[in-house]
Design a protein around this motif. Structure first.
Motif, PDB file in Angstrom:
ATOM      1  N   ALA A  31     -77.712 -45.376 -10.781  1.00  0.00           N
ATOM      2  CA  ALA A  31     -78.766 -44.369 -10.949  1.00  0.00           C
ATOM      3  C   ALA A  31     -78.679 -43.273  -9.888  1.00  0.00           C
ATOM      4  N   HIS A  32     -78.173 -43.586  -8.721  1.00  0.00           N
ATOM      5  CA  HIS A  32     -78.260 -42.629  -7.616  1.00  0.00           C
ATOM      6  C   HIS A  32     -76.927 -42.177  -7.057  1.00  0.00           C
ATOM      7  N   GLN A  33     -75.828 -42.765  -7.510  1.00  0.00           N
ATOM      8  CA  GLN A  33     -74.569 -42.485  -6.807  1.00  0.00           C
ATOM      9  C   GLN A  33     -74.117 -41.038  -6.971  1.00  0.00           C
TER      10      GLN A  33
ATOM     11  N   LEU B  86     -88.575 -49.552 -10.725  1.00  0.00           N
ATOM     12  CA  LEU B  86     -88.341 -50.833 -11.386  1.00  0.00           C
ATOM     13  C   LEU B  86     -87.042 -51.469 -10.906  1.00  0.00           C
ATOM     14  N   LEU B  87     -86.064 -50.625 -10.634  1.00  0.00           N
ATOM     15  CA  LEU B  87     -84.811 -51.180 -10.137  1.00  0.00           C
ATOM     16  C   LEU B  87     -85.019 -51.811  -8.770  1.00  0.00           C
TER      17      LEU B  87
ATOM     18  N   PHE C   8     -78.669 -54.219  -7.874  1.00  0.00           N
ATOM     19  CA  PHE C   8     -78.162 -53.214  -6.940  1.00  0.00           C
ATOM     20  C   PHE C   8     -77.118 -52.335  -7.617  1.00  0.00           C
ATOM     21  N   ASP C   9     -76.335 -52.913  -8.510  1.00  0.00           N
ATOM     22  CA  ASP C   9     -75.400 -52.089  -9.279  1.00  0.00           C
ATOM     23  C   ASP C   9     -76.154 -51.019 -10.063  1.00  0.00           C
ATOM     24  N   ALA C  10     -77.266 -51.422 -10.638  1.00  0.00           N
ATOM     25  CA  ALA C  10     -78.055 -50.461 -11.420  1.00  0.00           C
ATOM     26  C   ALA C  10     -78.621 -49.369 -10.515  1.00  0.00           C
TER      27      ALA C  10
ATOM     28  N   MET D  87     -85.524 -43.702 -12.553  1.00  0.00           N
ATOM     29  CA  MET D  87     -86.140 -44.950 -13.022  1.00  0.00           C
ATOM     30  C   MET D  87     -87.454 -45.185 -12.292  1.00  0.00           C
ATOM     31  N   GLU D  88     -88.140 -44.081 -11.989  1.00  0.00           N
ATOM     32  CA  GLU D  88     -89.396 -44.236 -11.294  1.00  0.00           C
ATOM     33  C   GLU D  88     -90.519 -43.956 -12.264  1.00  0.00           C
TER      34      GLU D  88
END
Lengths: 197, 375
Positions: A32-34, A13-14, A26-28, A1-2
């Motif tokens: 995205a990264h988990q 943006l997140l 933060f959930d988003a 999301m960059e």
């Protein structure tokens, strides 16, 4: 999301949404990264529960410090840097499980690793998928047997695609040191997997 | 290059990081040496295998566990901020001190107000018309300072009283009670007149006296009054004469246009700043010749629209004829073309033009904002 912004500098943006206090931002970020963070931790630690704990620590640390994150690097880079530190700390604290971690083979030792089949252009074929999975398991096993200080470099360089310069900055060592560590680790992996490759 | 050198440089060779001579030597050796060639092939296979490691999905409980941990920390932080329902031992020191600190602040505020009111002299200027010559002029009715502080300023306060009682034509008051005397007020020929009536033993009110040199020297700009336009003086120390003071109205350092014959130099009004600086975007200054000034604003707006942008605001000078500033929003790719257009409309001085690479952010992604000021 960059995404590139006007200045050409990546803008997450997140991250902006999180700073603006938007709910679920933060959930988003986590969604995205988990996977990337957990995969790194799992390959570093070779233990599902420990990887889960380490990943949780990574995201909790991120939540505490995101407001102060200056965005000089990508958010994913920042998260993986935290993950590397957390995993190395955990490995160093494994006094009771020394037998599982070592001794680390060096570049001159001969390894007797599990079977390994190198990837081929046909690896994406359905009949090769299972083989690739098996190869992944074998490689992951071999990764767990090399020096952790080199393992994270191999994971971030050859799996995650970080540049030598980024790794040198993260490890706070010269680029030449990163290159030589990486080469020794790759050669160790090659020796471990020699019967197959 | 021998086998040892080749094997040591295999990663660099495969990364293409060797210089041309070393790469050529390694390539020659790899063609001639089967062992090294096999090592290179297997190393490449390992690297390729690492790149193709299958993805690993995070277990679903990771999200739940992080949420739970964050909620715990959030609860702890709100608990600290409210300081409510917390075990005393867990409450931070600041939280426990909150009420005493607030009480101390309130006491301090009340004490400050009391001290200020106590130390501020109050006095009244006589409102009676000037008394005929030879009679005692009304003197200010002074209210004694209840706090006998700064008694050393008594002489100055007398001087201040004297100036307060000065007649409009510059003549000093006929009589000013230098020292309040006990008993009834002084009687004059014209009749009973109020003079300073301090009770016996009461200290003099406190005044602060300043000389003209102590007054602020900043020029007044664009100030005016109903009777006379006030313009700033030229640089230099403020000039105050007794005559000016005596004629009333003029203040030191400020010239009265109506009274002075040669018109002083009038400083230009400051540039209009009605278009406030934006939290985003950049300002551009365009120097335009007087003859081209009339249509410059329209040309800027037209350029913005032609490049796919929009005109946010146009500011005109007080006459309403000339545009002095235009604020535009543009698609980001149009920024360089817009800057070039500004160069055609007028001369953009180096300090007024953003760097080529300095594309300012607009209010939304992919937009840029400029405030173009016409000079």
């Amino acid at each position: 999301m960059e995404a590139p912004a006007g200045s050409g500098k990546p803008v997450d943006l997140l991250l902006e949404a999180f700073r603006q206090g938007k709910p679920d931002a933060f959930d988003a970020i986590m969604r995205a990264h988990q996977d990337r963070v957990y995969a790194f931790c799992a390959r570093m630690l070779s233990d599902r529960e420990e990887a889960l704990d380490a990943s949780q620590e990574v995201f909790l640390s991120a939540w505490r410090n995101l407001a102060a994150f200056r965005g000089e690097s990508a958010l994913s880079t920042w998260l993986l840097r935290i993950a590397a530190n957390r995993c190395l700390n955990r490995i160093r604290q494994r006094k009771s499980t020394a037998s599982r971690e070592g001794p680390w083979p060096d570049a001159d030792s001969d390894g007797d690793g599990p079977e390994f089949q190198p990837a081929s252009p046909e690896g994406s074929r359905p009949d090769r998928v299972a083989e690739n999975r098996e190869m992944g398991a074998i490689l992951s096993g071999a990764l767990g047997r090399i020096d952790p200080d080199s393992r994270w470099l191999v994971l971030l360089s050859d799996v995650e695609g970080f540049s030598y310069e980024e790794l040198a900055e993260m490890a706070e060592v010269p680029v030449g040191t990163v290159k030589s560590r990486l080469h020794r680790a790759r050669m160790a992996l090659r020796r471990m997997l020699a019967p197959a490759v | 290059m021998d086998c040892r050198d080749t094997l040591e440089r295999l990663s660099d060779y495969q990364d293409g990081a060797l210089d041309s001579a070393a790469a050529e030597a390694a390539g020659v050796h790899l063609r001639d040496c089967a062992g090294c060639a096999e090592a290179a092939r297997s190393l490449a296979a390992v690297r390729e295998g690492l790149r193709r490691l299958p993805p690993v999905a995070a277990p679903p409980e990771l999200m739940a566990r992080v949420r739970e941990a964050v909620a715990r920390e959030e609860g702890a932080s709100s608990f600290i901020s409210t300081g409510a329902a917390a075990p005393t031992g867990a409450r931070p020191l600041l939280s426990r001190l909150r009420i005493p600190l607030e009480a101390a602040a309130a006491v301090l505020l009340v004490a400050s107000i009391w001290w200020y009111q106590k130390g501020t002299p109050t006095y009244s200027v006589p409102k009676a018309p000037p008394a005929p010559s030879g009679t005692a002029a009304p003197a200010p009715k002074a209210v004694p300072d209840p706090s006998p502080r700064h008694p050393e300023k008594t002489a100055k306060s007398q001087d201040r009283e004297s100036r307060l009682a000065r007649q409009p034509d510059g003549t000093p008051p006929a009589a000013v009670a230098p020292e309040p005397a006990p008993g009834p007020p002084a009687a004059t020929v014209a009749g009973r007149t109020e003079v300073a009536s301090l009770p016996a033993g009461a200290p003099e009110p406190k005044f602060r006296d300043r000389s003209p040199a102590e007054l602020p020297a900043a020029p007044a700009v664009r100030a005016s009054s109903e009777s006379a336009r006030i313009v700033p003086m030229d640089a230099g120390p403020p000039v105050a004469t007794g005559a000016e003071e005596g004629q009333g109205g003029a203040m030191p350092g400020i010239r009265n246009d109506a009274a002075s014959a040669p018109a002083p130099r009038v400083l230009a009004a400051p540039p209009s700043r009605l278009l406030r600086a934006l939290p985003y975007g950049r300002e551009i200054v365009v120097d335009v010749t007087p003859e081209a000034r009339g249509g410059a604003g329209d040309r800027i707006a037209a350029a913005a629209r032609r490049l796919g942008g929009s005109v946010e605001q146009i500011e005109r000078d007080p006459s309403g004829l000339d545009v002095v500033a235009v604020r535009v929003l543009l698609p980001e790719p149009a920024a360089p073309a817009f800057l070039s257009e500004m160069d055609r409309i007028g001369k953009v001085p180096p300090e007024g033009k953003p760097e080529e690479a300095d594309i300012p952010a607009g209010p939304t992604r992919g937009t840029v904002a400029y405030t173009v000021r016409i000079r």
